[in-house]
Design a protein around this motif. Structure first.
Motif, PDB file in Angstrom:
ATOM      1  N   UNK A  71       0.809  -1.215   0.000  1.00 53.05           N
ATOM      2  CA  UNK A  71       0.000   0.000   0.000  1.00 53.05           C
ATOM      3  C   UNK A  71       0.836   1.256   0.000  1.00 53.05           C
ATOM      4  N   UNK A  72       2.148   1.120  -0.201  1.00 57.39           N
ATOM      5  CA  UNK A  72       3.027   2.292  -0.216  1.00 57.39           C
ATOM      6  C   UNK A  72       2.818   3.078  -1.503  1.00 57.39           C
ATOM      7  N   UNK A  73       2.461   4.379  -1.368  1.00 63.04           N
ATOM      8  CA  UNK A  73       2.180   5.184  -2.558  1.00 63.04           C
ATOM      9  C   UNK A  73       3.250   6.237  -2.817  1.00 63.04           C
ATOM     10  N   UNK A  74       4.472   5.981  -2.335  1.00 60.40           N
ATOM     11  CA  UNK A  74       5.590   6.873  -2.646  1.00 60.40           C
ATOM     12  C   UNK A  74       5.864   6.832  -4.149  1.00 60.40           C
ATOM     13  N   UNK A  75       5.993   7.987  -4.811  1.00 53.20           N
ATOM     14  CA  UNK A  75       6.316   7.979  -6.245  1.00 53.20           C
ATOM     15  C   UNK A  75       7.666   7.296  -6.491  1.00 53.20           C
ATOM     16  N   UNK A  76       7.729   6.476  -7.535  1.00 56.14           N
ATOM     17  CA  UNK A  76       8.946   5.721  -7.842  1.00 56.14           C
ATOM     18  C   UNK A  76       9.444   6.077  -9.242  1.00 56.14           C
ATOM     19  N   UNK A  77      10.717   6.460  -9.305  1.00 54.62           N
ATOM     20  CA  UNK A  77      11.385   6.722 -10.580  1.00 54.62           C
ATOM     21  C   UNK A  77      12.382   5.594 -10.795  1.00 54.62           C
ATOM     22  N   UNK A  78      12.151   4.781 -11.818  1.00 53.11           N
ATOM     23  CA  UNK A  78      13.008   3.643 -12.100  1.00 53.11           C
ATOM     24  C   UNK A  78      14.204   4.102 -12.929  1.00 53.11           C
ATOM     25  N   UNK A  79      15.414   3.707 -12.489  1.00 54.82           N
ATOM     26  CA  UNK A  79      16.650   4.025 -13.200  1.00 54.82           C
ATOM     27  C   UNK A  79      17.197   2.736 -13.809  1.00 54.82           C
ATOM     28  N   UNK A  80      17.454   2.735 -15.110  1.00 57.77           N
ATOM     29  CA  UNK A  80      17.899   1.493 -15.732  1.00 57.77           C
ATOM     30  C   UNK A  80      18.620   1.764 -17.042  1.00 57.77           C
ATOM     31  N   UNK A  81      19.486   0.823 -17.414  1.00 58.32           N
ATOM     32  CA  UNK A  81      20.160   0.891 -18.712  1.00 58.32           C
ATOM     33  C   UNK A  81      19.324   0.251 -19.806  1.00 58.32           C
TER      34      UNK A  81
END
Length: 224
Positions: A71-81
């Protein structure tokens, strides 16, 4: 000051990002593996999460999925190659809010983080506060395992309060969330909150929905 968590196993890149964000007035904690990052997210509260995809112990997709299941609604920015469309779709399906492909400009990272941190994520499908739970996918709500009967307006009020928790939501923000620009008469919010409290709090010894005089309303569990 914004507070971020960076989960990245490339220690040189992580130090560069932490130092640059500090220069921009953004505090950033760091974890070098997925399990450590998940534990920090469960123990703390951050404005946004910067999450590498390829991580030791627990990969970024799994971290993202577990946080959303919590239920965590922290915005997530995915970093990837990885820059293939299917990789990005996998990330969005796991619950990420945005994607940034390495290598990236540090200025772009800051702009995206600032935009994400202004809102909570809409990706979370289960919201929890103490023994109260909202399952958005199934559109059901329970407290201490007991189903709650909510009106459509009560549902929108509760979701707004739950997404903001433990922050206070102003009367104007609640009215806007429910009625948009078509503001109701002065007693409508009072009446709907009365019925919401009756459904959520009346049968239970602990009151979760609280009025903060002069500021608005908040839903939060008992102080530890």
């Amino acid at each position: 000051m914004l507070s971020l968590l960076l989960v990245e196993d490339d220690l040189d890149l992580a130090q560069t990002l932490v130092d640059y964000l500090d220069l921009e007035g953004i505090r950033c904690d760091h974890a070098s593996n997925g399990m450590a990052g998940l534990e920090l997210m469960r123990r703390g509260r951050y404005d946004a999460l910067l999450l590498d995809l390829n991580l030791p112990r627990l990969d970024g997709l799994s971290v993202c999925q577990r946080l959303r299941a919590d239920g965590n609604d922290t915005p997530i920015l995915m970093l990837t190659a990885r820059d293939q469309l299917e990789d990005k779709l996998d990330g969005f399906r796991a619950g990420t809010d945005d994607y940034l492909v390495k290598p990236f400009a540090l200025q772009e990272l800051v702009v995206r983080v600032q935009a994400l941190a202004r809102r909570r994520s809409g990706q979370a499908q289960c919201l929890r506060c103490a023994d109260l739970e909202m399952n958005l996918a199934e559109r059901s709500a329970t407290r201490a395992g007991r189903p709650l009967k909510l009106t459509p307006t009560g549902w929108r009020l509760l979701e707004t309060l739950m997404r903001a928790s433990p922050a206070v939501v102003s009367r104007q923000a609640l009215e806007s969330a429910v009625w948009g620009e078509e503001m109701p008469d002065s007693d409508s919010l009072k009446v709907h909150l009365f019925h919401l409290r009756k459904a959520v709090d009346a049968p239970f010894p602990t009151q979760l929905i609280q009025t903060v005089p002069g500021h608005g309303f908040v839903i939060k569990g008992p102080d530890p």
